[in-house]
Design an enzyme around this catalytic site. Sequence first.
Site, short mmCIF file in Angstrom:
data_model
loop_
_atom_site.label_atom_id
_atom_site.label_comp_id
_atom_site.label_asym_id
_atom_site.label_seq_id
_atom_site.Cartn_x
_atom_site.Cartn_y
_atom_site.Cartn_z
N ARG A 163 13.00 -6.55 -2.20
CA ARG A 163 13.22 -6.07 -3.57
C ARG A 163 12.18 -5.02 -3.95
NH1 ARG A 163 13.64 -11.61 -4.65
NH2 ARG A 163 11.76 -11.58 -5.95
N ASP A 214 0.86 -1.19 0.00
CA ASP A 214 0.00 0.00 0.00
C ASP A 214 0.90 1.24 0.00
OD1 ASP A 214 -3.02 0.91 0.82
OD2 ASP A 214 -1.53 2.22 1.72
N ASP A 239 -2.86 8.89 -9.93
CA ASP A 239 -2.98 7.77 -10.86
C ASP A 239 -1.64 7.42 -11.50
OD1 ASP A 239 -5.66 7.56 -10.35
OD2 ASP A 239 -6.32 8.56 -12.19
N ASP A 251 -5.12 2.21 -3.45
CA ASP A 251 -3.68 2.16 -3.66
C ASP A 251 -3.09 0.87 -3.10
OD1 ASP A 251 -4.23 2.82 -1.08
OD2 ASP A 251 -2.65 4.31 -0.85
N ASN A 309 -2.36 13.26 -3.82
CA ASN A 309 -3.61 13.68 -4.44
C ASN A 309 -3.97 15.11 -4.06
OD1 ASN A 309 -4.02 11.18 -5.69
ND2 ASN A 309 -5.13 10.35 -3.94
#
Length: 217
Positions: free
Chosen positions: A149, A86, A103, A129, A94
Amino acid sequence: VVGLYNAASAGNVPPFDGLEAALLDHAADVLAASLDRQLERARTLRGGLVDPLTGWNSPRYLQARLGEEIARAQREGNSVSCLVADVDRLQAVNDELGYAAGDRVLQELAARIEAQVRASDTAARIGGDAFAVVLPGTDAPRAAPLAHRILSAVRSGPVDTGGGQLRDLRVSIGIATCRPQPGVDRKGVADQLVADAVAALHRAKRAGGDRFELPTG
């Protein structure tokens, strides 16, 4: 090219004309209509299984694949893990740069995560998200390197949001694992696995983010 319809006369037979030509034209129309229906069905099916923003799989597809992987783990006596990631502080992006910039961040994040997962893994955007990766045949300790990673890939460079450079993209990650026993309810196991991964994600968030958490206990 999605279809080819070919009719030919053999030997010295004259080319098609009259009634024969009309019948062949009609056959071509029928085939074309059938092909159109199949393509529309494929588009409809794909539309329900693919997230339009990122091109990743949808939650519906993830549930189906997770059920399949749990069934396989039951047969083979293996573990299956779920990783949920997340974005940290996406709402600030935003608010400051606009939802179009948010986006772009999600698209870039999906690309960076996808570059790290194995071909055998299943990745999906599960809402907002949040992204999930199903790791077949993998327990929590072996899922940890993938989380490392992903964190490194997400930190690897700025994101062009279209309204400026975001230089501090970070994510939090939760990992859960299970070794499902034969005969248990697969849907229940799948739901619990995702819930446990989300709970681990929340622990990572509370710890400050930009990290991953393994299952407790």
